[in-house]
Design a protein around this motif. Structure first.
Motif, PDB file in Angstrom:
ATOM      1  N   GLN A  42       0.835  -1.194   0.000  1.00  0.00           N
ATOM      2  CA  GLN A  42       0.000   0.000   0.000  1.00  0.00           C
ATOM      3  C   GLN A  42       0.871   1.245   0.000  1.00  0.00           C
ATOM      4  N   VAL A  43       0.705   2.058  -1.037  1.00  0.00           N
ATOM      5  CA  VAL A  43       1.459   3.299  -1.171  1.00  0.00           C
ATOM      6  C   VAL A  43       0.825   4.397  -0.333  1.00  0.00           C
ATOM      7  N   SER A  44      -0.478   4.570  -0.483  1.00  0.00           N
ATOM      8  CA  SER A  44      -1.190   5.567   0.298  1.00  0.00           C
ATOM      9  C   SER A  44      -2.650   5.128   0.485  1.00  0.00           C
ATOM     10  N   PRO A  45      -3.217   5.385   1.662  1.00  0.00           N
ATOM     11  CA  PRO A  45      -2.533   5.827   2.871  1.00  0.00           C
ATOM     12  C   PRO A  45      -1.453   4.828   3.270  1.00  0.00           C
ATOM     13  N   SER A 169      10.883   6.929 -12.100  1.00  0.00           N
ATOM     14  CA  SER A 169      11.593   7.823 -13.016  1.00  0.00           C
ATOM     15  C   SER A 169      10.654   8.823 -13.673  1.00  0.00           C
ATOM     16  N   ASP A 170       9.363   8.490 -13.749  1.00  0.00           N
ATOM     17  CA  ASP A 170       8.379   9.412 -14.320  1.00  0.00           C
ATOM     18  C   ASP A 170       7.449   9.994 -13.265  1.00  0.00           C
ATOM     19  N   ARG A 171       7.759   9.767 -11.969  1.00  0.00           N
ATOM     20  CA  ARG A 171       6.830  10.193 -10.918  1.00  0.00           C
ATOM     21  C   ARG A 171       7.541  10.943  -9.800  1.00  0.00           C
ATOM     22  N   ASP A 172       8.588  11.627 -10.130  1.00  0.00           N
ATOM     23  CA  ASP A 172       9.331  12.320  -9.083  1.00  0.00           C
ATOM     24  C   ASP A 172       8.462  13.329  -8.346  1.00  0.00           C
ATOM     25  N   TYR A 173       7.399  13.796  -8.975  1.00  0.00           N
ATOM     26  CA  TYR A 173       6.481  14.755  -8.363  1.00  0.00           C
ATOM     27  C   TYR A 173       5.628  14.128  -7.262  1.00  0.00           C
ATOM     28  N   ASP A 174       5.531  12.795  -7.249  1.00  0.00           N
ATOM     29  CA  ASP A 174       4.621  12.082  -6.346  1.00  0.00           C
ATOM     30  C   ASP A 174       5.354  11.793  -5.035  1.00  0.00           C
ATOM     31  N   VAL A 175       5.129  12.632  -4.028  1.00  0.00           N
ATOM     32  CA  VAL A 175       5.852  12.508  -2.764  1.00  0.00           C
ATOM     33  C   VAL A 175       5.546  11.182  -2.079  1.00  0.00           C
ATOM     34  N   ALA A 176       4.287  10.785  -2.065  1.00  0.00           N
ATOM     35  CA  ALA A 176       3.921   9.533  -1.400  1.00  0.00           C
ATOM     36  C   ALA A 176       4.599   8.343  -2.068  1.00  0.00           C
ATOM     37  N   PHE A 177       4.644   8.347  -3.404  1.00  0.00           N
ATOM     38  CA  PHE A 177       5.268   7.223  -4.103  1.00  0.00           C
ATOM     39  C   PHE A 177       6.776   7.223  -3.896  1.00  0.00           C
ATOM     40  N   ARG A 178       7.385   8.402  -3.872  1.00  0.00           N
ATOM     41  CA  ARG A 178       8.821   8.479  -3.635  1.00  0.00           C
ATOM     42  C   ARG A 178       9.163   7.929  -2.259  1.00  0.00           C
ATOM     43  N   ARG A 179       8.388   8.306  -1.247  1.00  0.00           N
ATOM     44  CA  ARG A 179       8.631   7.780   0.097  1.00  0.00           C
ATOM     45  C   ARG A 179       8.408   6.274   0.144  1.00  0.00           C
ATOM     46  N   PHE A 180       7.444   5.798  -0.601  1.00  0.00           N
ATOM     47  CA  PHE A 180       7.170   4.361  -0.640  1.00  0.00           C
ATOM     48  C   PHE A 180       8.359   3.602  -1.212  1.00  0.00           C
ATOM     49  N   VAL A 181       8.931   4.097  -2.321  1.00  0.00           N
ATOM     50  CA  VAL A 181      10.067   3.406  -2.932  1.00  0.00           C
ATOM     51  C   VAL A 181      11.287   3.475  -2.014  1.00  0.00           C
ATOM     52  N   ASN A 206       5.264   8.067   6.697  1.00  0.00           N
ATOM     53  CA  ASN A 206       3.949   8.679   6.768  1.00  0.00           C
ATOM     54  C   ASN A 206       3.551   9.214   5.405  1.00  0.00           C
ATOM     55  N   ASP A 207       2.261   9.139   5.100  1.00  0.00           N
ATOM     56  CA  ASP A 207       1.781   9.566   3.787  1.00  0.00           C
ATOM     57  C   ASP A 207       1.587  11.077   3.696  1.00  0.00           C
ATOM     58  N   ASP A 208       1.530  11.751   4.831  1.00  0.00           N
ATOM     59  CA  ASP A 208       1.324  13.190   4.838  1.00  0.00           C
ATOM     60  C   ASP A 208       2.575  13.877   4.281  1.00  0.00           C
ATOM     61  N   ASN A 209       2.392  14.693   3.254  1.00  0.00           N
ATOM     62  CA  ASN A 209       3.542  15.316   2.593  1.00  0.00           C
ATOM     63  C   ASN A 209       4.376  16.173   3.540  1.00  0.00           C
ATOM     64  N   ASP A 210       3.741  16.755   4.549  1.00  0.00           N
ATOM     65  CA  ASP A 210       4.450  17.659   5.440  1.00  0.00           C
ATOM     66  C   ASP A 210       4.829  17.016   6.766  1.00  0.00           C
ATOM     67  N   ALA A 211       4.497  15.756   6.935  1.00  0.00           N
ATOM     68  CA  ALA A 211       4.746  15.101   8.214  1.00  0.00           C
ATOM     69  C   ALA A 211       5.941  14.176   8.121  1.00  0.00           C
ATOM     70  N   THR A 212       6.496  13.883   9.259  1.00  0.00           N
ATOM     71  CA  THR A 212       7.561  12.886   9.329  1.00  0.00           C
ATOM     72  C   THR A 212       7.142  11.820  10.308  1.00  0.00           C
ATOM     73  N   ILE A 250      16.506   8.772  -2.665  1.00  0.00           N
ATOM     74  CA  ILE A 250      15.117   8.963  -3.075  1.00  0.00           C
ATOM     75  C   ILE A 250      14.391   9.888  -2.115  1.00  0.00           C
ATOM     76  N   ASP A 251      14.623   9.703  -0.823  1.00  0.00           N
ATOM     77  CA  ASP A 251      13.916  10.491   0.192  1.00  0.00           C
ATOM     78  C   ASP A 251      14.881  10.811   1.327  1.00  0.00           C
ATOM     79  N   ALA A 252      15.393  12.032   1.328  1.00  0.00           N
ATOM     80  CA  ALA A 252      16.341  12.445   2.367  1.00  0.00           C
ATOM     81  C   ALA A 252      15.697  12.497   3.739  1.00  0.00           C
ATOM     82  N   GLY A 253      14.372  12.445   3.784  1.00  0.00           N
ATOM     83  CA  GLY A 253      13.670  12.447   5.053  1.00  0.00           C
ATOM     84  C   GLY A 253      13.489  11.073   5.662  1.00  0.00           C
ATOM     85  N   ASN A 254      14.048  10.053   5.032  1.00  0.00           N
ATOM     86  CA  ASN A 254      13.965   8.695   5.588  1.00  0.00           C
ATOM     87  C   ASN A 254      14.960   8.602   6.744  1.00  0.00           C
ATOM     88  N   ARG A 255      14.502   8.959   7.947  1.00  0.00           N
ATOM     89  CA  ARG A 255      15.401   9.081   9.087  1.00  0.00           C
ATOM     90  C   ARG A 255      16.049   7.749   9.454  1.00  0.00           C
TER      91      ARG A 255
END
Length: 272
Positions: A42-45, A169-181, A206-212, A250-255
């Motif tokens: 599950q990518v989102s939620p 590679s075609d979805r860099d705009y998709d924050v939820a998908f980037r965090r999922f990968v 977390n799926d929230d774009n602004d949350a960690t 992919i996601d610098a926020g992956n603590r």
């Protein structure tokens, strides 16, 4: 386990044709009915791998659908109460090992139930039983379901992550998908080690774009895990570190990935 490719193969994902039905067919068409060992992501939620939890937002629409599938054999859809008190209940698609179904029926059931469900994005694919060179990507948006089937490369050491990398590679705009990968790469690391000490509970961003999400581990725990990774023989050590590095790319926020890499660097500097 070999590591993720350092130079990613940006090969365009190949779509596969999908056959659809508008009702349950109890004749068990041998071209579509088979034995599947389904796995869901599950990518989102955001949710841990292995099962899908979809929020029911329209109880009347759910009751009207009432099509959980006759004679499906270990049918993966279950309706149960939600842990979220603000939701009426949830629809669960669980890992079933194995299930004997017509995959067209699963798609039909999801499409029929979609008007009752909140927006969601998830994948389903089969591992080890029947045809397994595909992954179905399902979106539920505004009560409508869409399904795309992608071919996966079974020669790749991690076929599903490879597919998602190519989709990314075609979805860099998709924050939820980037965090999922990014999570997929982090999830691969325990398989390189003898134990899953770093993962006492399922972890997912977390799926929230602004949350960690709090994925912090204590210094002692991180140091112990870094020592275990450093002690791995090659190529397992390179594979594990490669997954962590790719997760952060992919996601610098992956603590979690950041903290483990920092612990590894600290050990390297000390010559441990």
């Amino acid at each position: 386990m070999s590591g993720p490719p350092t130079a990613l193969r940006h090969k365009t994902p190949e779509r596969l044709p999908l056959s659809v039905v508008d009702r349950f067919d109890t004749r068990r068409d041998p071209h579509h009915h088979g034995r599947y060992r389904l796995w869901f992501h599950q990518v989102s939620p955001a949710r841990e791998s292995g099962s899908i939890e979809l929020a029911v937002v329209d109880q009347a629409a759910l009751d009207h659908a009432a099509i959980l599938g006759p004679n499906q054999g270990n049918w993966p859809i279950h309706i149960g109460p939600s842990s979220d008190v603000e939701r009426i209940e949830t629809l669960l698609l669980d890992l079933t090992s194995p299930c004997h179904i017509d995959m067209r029926h699963l798609h039909f059931a999801i499409a029929t139930l979609a008007p009752a469900l909140a927006d969601a994005h998830f994948f389903a694919h089969s591992t080890g039983d029947g045809p397994d060179d595909w992954a179905d990507e399902i979106h539920i948006r505004h009560g409508q379901a869409t399904v795309e089937r992608w071919r996966i490369d079974l020669e790749h050491p991690d076929p599903f992550t490879d597919l998602c990398e190519r989709l990314l590679s075609d979805r860099d705009y998709d924050v939820a998908f980037r965090r999922f990968v990014s999570f997929l790469h982090t999830e691969r690391v325990p398989y390189a080690t003898a134990r899953n000490a770093l993962y006492p509970e399922p972890f997912h961003p977390n799926d929230d774009n602004d949350a960690t999400v709090d994925t912090s581990r204590g210094d002692a725990e991180l140091a112990a895990y870094a020592a275990e990774l450093r002690a791995l023989p090659e190529p397992r050590r390179a594979a594990a570190i490669g997954h962590l590095r790719r997760a952060v790319e992919i996601d610098a926020g992956n603590r979690l990935a950041v903290d483990v890499l920092d612990a590894l660097e600290s050990r390297r500097r000390r010559g441990a």
